[in-house]
Design an enzyme around this catalytic site. Structure first.
Site, PDB file in Angstrom:
ATOM      1  CB  ALA A 153      -0.996  -0.011   1.152  1.00  0.00           C
ATOM      2  CG  HIS A 154       4.654   1.408  -0.638  1.00  0.00           C
ATOM      3  ND1 HIS A 154       4.575   0.213   0.039  1.00  0.00           N
ATOM      4  CD2 HIS A 154       5.675   1.280  -1.518  1.00  0.00           C
ATOM      5  CE1 HIS A 154       5.517  -0.598  -0.408  1.00  0.00           C
ATOM      6  NE2 HIS A 154       6.200   0.018  -1.370  1.00  0.00           N
ATOM      7  CB  ALA A 155       3.195   4.938  -5.224  1.00  0.00           C
ATOM      8  CB  ALA A 169       1.995  -1.860  -5.784  1.00  0.00           C
ATOM      9  CG  PHE A 211       3.855   9.278  -3.066  1.00  0.00           C
ATOM     10  CD1 PHE A 211       3.534  10.541  -2.593  1.00  0.00           C
ATOM     11  CD2 PHE A 211       4.558   9.161  -4.241  1.00  0.00           C
ATOM     12  CE1 PHE A 211       3.920  11.677  -3.289  1.00  0.00           C
ATOM     13  CE2 PHE A 211       4.945  10.286  -4.943  1.00  0.00           C
ATOM     14  CZ  PHE A 211       4.623  11.545  -4.468  1.00  0.00           C
TER      15      PHE A 211
END
Length: 137
Positions: free
Chosen positions: A54-56, A101, A126
């Site tokens: 759960a980040h980019a 993702a 992010f």
């Protein structure tokens, strides 16, 4: 602004060498994958059904491989979402910079192998989806 979309993230199929006694798959920087590998890490002991990620990333490319077991990757480019199942150790998912993702639905005992183009740098992440969307759009 980053123009990459979830459809720019591709499955890569790696050569599997072996027989009934076992198999080996090798992955080489800038050859089987389109970036130089700077960091390798793996996730394990994740309870079945749980989620990670759960980040980019702003600059880092990643290749995710289900070294054992299975999990799904939910890709999000701020407009479109795409879900990809990883369940074979000779297939990897190339996640480009600028794609949010999340790894979801881990099977019990699974191992997620991650090859990254950059060393760890918290400033490349992010972790807040709203800030990601502001940057993306």
């Amino acid at each position: 602004m980053n123009k990459e979309t979830v459809f720019d993230c591709n499955l890569l199929y790696f050569k599997q060498i072996g027989d009934r006694n076992g198999h080996i798959t090798s992955i080489n920087s800038n050859s089987e994958i389109p970036f130089a590998i700077k960091r390798i890490f793996y996730l394990y002991d994740i309870p079945g059904g749980e989620s990670r990620g759960a980040h980019a990333h702003k600059e880092c490319h990643q290749l995710l491989v289900a070294a054992s077991g299975s999990f799904e990757v939910l890709l999000d480019d701020g407009k479109t979402k795409r879900q990809v199942l990883l369940n074979r150790p000779d297939i990897g998912l190339h996640i480009l910079p600028g794609i949010w993702a999340s790894e979801i639905n881990f099977s019990s005992g699974s191992i997620s192998l991650v090859l990254a183009s950059h060393d760890f740098n918290e400033g490349d992440y992010f972790r807040n989806y709203e800030k990601y969307k502001e940057w993306k759009l």
